[in-house]
Design a protein around this motif. Structure first.
Motif, mmCIF file in Angstrom:
data_model
loop_
_atom_site.group_PDB
_atom_site.id
_atom_site.type_symbol
_atom_site.label_atom_id
_atom_site.label_comp_id
_atom_site.label_asym_id
_atom_site.label_seq_id
_atom_site.Cartn_x
_atom_site.Cartn_y
_atom_site.Cartn_z
ATOM 1 N N ALA A 120 20.448 63.447 -6.251
ATOM 2 C CA ALA A 120 19.217 64.254 -6.271
ATOM 3 C C ALA A 120 18.104 63.480 -5.586
ATOM 4 N N GLY A 121 17.491 64.088 -4.580
ATOM 5 C CA GLY A 121 16.381 63.429 -3.889
ATOM 6 C C GLY A 121 16.814 62.435 -2.825
ATOM 7 N N ARG A 122 18.122 62.269 -2.652
ATOM 8 C CA ARG A 122 18.575 61.366 -1.588
ATOM 9 C C ARG A 122 19.656 62.073 -0.759
ATOM 10 N N GLU A 125 20.692 63.846 5.584
ATOM 11 C CA GLU A 125 19.714 64.375 6.536
ATOM 12 C C GLU A 125 18.528 64.835 5.712
ATOM 13 N N PHE A 126 17.346 64.345 6.024
ATOM 14 C CA PHE A 126 16.173 64.717 5.234
ATOM 15 C C PHE A 126 14.955 64.803 6.144
ATOM 16 N N TRP A 127 13.942 65.492 5.633
ATOM 17 C CA TRP A 127 12.720 65.709 6.421
ATOM 18 C C TRP A 127 11.664 64.672 6.076
ATOM 19 N N GLN A 128 11.013 64.188 7.100
ATOM 20 C CA GLN A 128 9.876 63.298 6.879
ATOM 21 C C GLN A 128 8.705 63.794 7.697
ATOM 22 N N MET A 129 7.510 63.557 7.150
ATOM 23 C CA MET A 129 6.316 63.698 7.969
ATOM 24 C C MET A 129 5.648 62.339 7.920
ATOM 25 N N LEU A 282 7.754 59.039 -3.214
ATOM 26 C CA LEU A 282 7.438 60.212 -2.398
ATOM 27 C C LEU A 282 7.069 59.794 -0.981
ATOM 28 N N SER A 283 6.430 58.628 -0.868
ATOM 29 C CA SER A 283 6.050 58.182 0.471
ATOM 30 C C SER A 283 5.818 56.684 0.473
ATOM 31 N N GLY A 284 5.841 56.123 1.663
ATOM 32 C CA GLY A 284 5.625 54.684 1.762
ATOM 33 C C GLY A 284 5.267 54.293 3.181
ATOM 34 N N GLY A 285 4.590 53.165 3.289
ATOM 35 C CA GLY A 285 4.226 52.713 4.625
ATOM 36 C C GLY A 285 3.588 51.346 4.602
ATOM 37 N N PHE A 305 2.766 55.499 7.803
ATOM 38 C CA PHE A 305 3.546 55.820 6.598
ATOM 39 C C PHE A 305 4.349 57.088 6.864
ATOM 40 N N ALA A 306 5.291 57.357 5.962
ATOM 41 C CA ALA A 306 6.008 58.632 6.030
ATOM 42 C C ALA A 306 6.234 59.137 4.620
ATOM 43 N N PHE A 307 6.171 60.463 4.452
ATOM 44 C CA PHE A 307 6.590 61.004 3.153
ATOM 45 C C PHE A 307 7.863 61.813 3.319
ATOM 46 N N GLY A 308 8.616 61.872 2.231
ATOM 47 C CA GLY A 308 9.872 62.625 2.237
ATOM 48 C C GLY A 308 9.595 64.023 1.710
ATOM 49 N N THR A 309 9.836 65.018 2.559
ATOM 50 C CA THR A 309 9.452 66.389 2.191
ATOM 51 C C THR A 309 10.285 66.930 1.017
ATOM 52 N N GLU A 310 11.589 66.620 1.008
ATOM 53 C CA GLU A 310 12.413 67.111 -0.114
ATOM 54 C C GLU A 310 11.930 66.518 -1.436
ATOM 55 N N ARG A 311 11.482 65.262 -1.390
ATOM 56 C CA ARG A 311 10.990 64.619 -2.622
ATOM 57 C C ARG A 311 9.721 65.315 -3.101
ATOM 58 N N ILE A 312 8.872 65.730 -2.159
ATOM 59 C CA ILE A 312 7.657 66.466 -2.546
ATOM 60 C C ILE A 312 8.063 67.783 -3.201
HETATM 61 P P1 AMP Z 1 11.133 55.062 4.198
HETATM 62 O O1 AMP Z 1 11.251 55.580 5.610
HETATM 63 O O2 AMP Z 1 12.400 54.456 3.690
HETATM 64 O O3 AMP Z 1 9.913 54.230 3.981
HETATM 65 O O4 AMP Z 1 10.931 56.341 3.294
HETATM 66 C C1 AMP Z 1 9.775 57.110 3.277
HETATM 67 C C2 AMP Z 1 9.998 58.286 2.361
HETATM 68 O O5 AMP Z 1 11.062 59.096 2.876
HETATM 69 C C3 AMP Z 1 10.468 57.890 0.975
HETATM 70 O O6 AMP Z 1 9.385 57.569 0.147
HETATM 71 C C4 AMP Z 1 11.184 59.130 0.527
HETATM 72 O O7 AMP Z 1 10.256 60.085 0.066
HETATM 73 C C5 AMP Z 1 11.793 59.663 1.807
HETATM 74 N N1 AMP Z 1 13.226 59.288 1.925
HETATM 75 C C6 AMP Z 1 13.748 58.113 2.331
HETATM 76 N N2 AMP Z 1 15.090 58.157 2.336
HETATM 77 C C7 AMP Z 1 15.434 59.393 1.931
HETATM 78 C C8 AMP Z 1 16.678 60.087 1.722
HETATM 79 N N3 AMP Z 1 17.863 59.504 1.970
HETATM 80 N N4 AMP Z 1 16.644 61.362 1.293
HETATM 81 C C9 AMP Z 1 15.466 61.983 1.055
HETATM 82 N N5 AMP Z 1 14.269 61.399 1.226
HETATM 83 C C10 AMP Z 1 14.247 60.123 1.662
#
Ligand code: AMP
Length: 421
Positions: A120-122, A125-129, A282-285, A305-312
């Protein structure tokens, strides 16, 4: 009998409801990012493999275990992008974007690919902004980027967010810390998992990324990077904190926040929702002041930074927050005989042109069946076109909530539908 082909493990189908939310997040975040002066950039979904090896770091989990690598038909080594910063930096250098006013502020939206163990949450293939601000080392920019990252998530109404920040120092002060960390880890080798033990000599910082509880416990009393940061970097970090305090953004100092990429320097940060469980980031940078010059580009300090859209999406769901409501269907055009179908088609087209949401009956169904369909689709009204209506140049508008019917001209229909919307 052949088996049905199913989607690859770790991928998802975004059915309409979820896809609508995904696109809503992309759109609302775009507006939020534009407020801070960011402009979009789109880079390829695959790049030369070496781009990621050189930037993220050859000894990181992402490069060692998670990258989707492949050879193209000419034998060139490629990789699906596991993250967005390296491609943006490559594009920045390749297209001489340093000529633009600085900091150059760019955002991207798109899918990333990592061969991780799905849960769940990982996903694989996932979306980032993400946002990248290149060309300034001002601590106000660090604070602004953190504010943007945290502020967007908070603007969605997500409660109990935790913002963690840390400073990893520059390359010079980090060297002393890494030596101390190596000593500490070497004295406890037996407490770490195999992967971590191997990392001690190659890249000890990566031990902090380990997801095993025992490794995290063993790290509890490890030396803290902030104690080794030079005076200049300490002052920078202090300024970042002053700006965050000035806009009353609450944060926690986390001395273990070193993040999973080798390129980070100075300020690092993460936004978590602790109630989400194992995948709660949810996000990190963070800052990456050497990445561009390491790549043969100009010496341009940067932060992103980037956030993970599915996590949001998971965070919103866990707190029952609905941020997107689908616009109602203003009317469903019902026609009775084949002779009225062209009129129905023309009317539908005309109403759509007036920015109303309209569908019309298809496949020659009975009036009853069409009205049933209008109900199913939760249309506000049905617009009935029969022989009498065509003759009188009028339309029958039926309110599907009250059941009331009235005969109206086309213009009156437009006004009425607008009134009801
Ligand atoms: P990162 O690029 O590792 O710094 O990740 C930035 C954000 O992308 C994380 O905080 C998550 O929200 C999301 N993320 C990273 N890896 C995954 C993954 N395998 N599946 C879904 N979201 C992810």
């Amino acid at each position: 009998m052949s088996d049905k082909v199913t989607r690859p493990r770790g991928t998802q189908d975004f059915l309409p409801e979820k896809a609508e939310l995904l696109f809503f997040i992309n759109e609302s975040a775009t507006k939020f990012f534009q407020n801070y002066g960011y402009r979009p950039i789109v880079t390829p979904t695959f790049e030369k493999e070496e781009l990621f090896k050189r930037s993220i770091g050859a000894s990181t989990d992402i490069v060692q275990k998670e990258m989707y690598e492949f050879e193209d038909k000419a034998g060139r080594k490629m990789a699906l992008r596991p993250e967005g910063t390296a491609p943006v930096v490559r594009a920045f250098i390749e297209n001489n974007l340093q000529a633009l006013p600085k900091p150059v502020k760019l955002y991207y939206i798109g899918q990333m690919f990592r061969y991780e163990r799905p849960q769940a949450g990982r996903y694989r293939e996932f979306w980032q902004m993400g946002a990248e601000a290149i060309g300034s080392s001002d601590p106000a920019l660090d604070a602004e980027v953190i504010e943007l990252c945290y502020g967007y998530l908070a603007s969605l109404g997500i409660k109990d967010l935790v913002l963690k920040i840390n400073s990893m120092g520059c390359r010079d002060c980090r060297g002393n810390y890494i030596e101390e960390l190596k000593k500490f880890l070497s004295g406890k080798v037996s407490e770490f998992c195999n992967t971590c033990s191997q990392r001690i000599d190659i890249n000890p910082l990566r031990v902090f990324d380990c997801k095993q509880e025992s490794c995290q416990e063993a790290l509890n009393d490890s030396p803290k990077i902030l104690d080794y940061v030079c005076d200049k970097d300490k002052a920078h970090f202090e300024r970042v904190r002053t700006f965050l305090d000035a806009v009353e953004i609450n944060y926690t100092l986390d001395p273990h926040l070193v993040r999973g990429f080798d390129y980070y320097t100075k300020t690092t940060f993460e936004v978590l929702l602790p109630t989400l469980g194992a995948q709660n980031a949810l996000s990190g940078g963070g800052r990456y002041d050497y990445l561009i010059s390491d790549y043969g580009g100009p010496q341009e300090p940067a932060i992103g930074f980037a956030f993970g859209t599915e996590r949001i999406m998971l965070a919103l769901e866990s707190q029952n927050i609905s941020v997107f409501t689908r616009p109602d269907l203003d009317t469903f055009v019902v026609w009775l005989e084949e002779e009225q179908k062209t009129q129905a088609y023309k009317t539908t087209s005309y109403l759509r042109d007036k920015h109303l949401n309209v569908l019309m009956g298809l496949d020659g169904k009975s009036m009853k069946a069409q009205l049933k369909m209008a109900d199913k689709l939760q249309a506000r009204t049905a617009l009935i076109i029969g022989e009498d209506e065509v003759k009188a140049k009028l339309l029958t508008l039926k309110d599907l909530e009250t059941g009331e019917q009235e005969k109206l001209s086309l213009e009156q229909t437009v006004d009425k539908l607008r009134e009801k919307s």
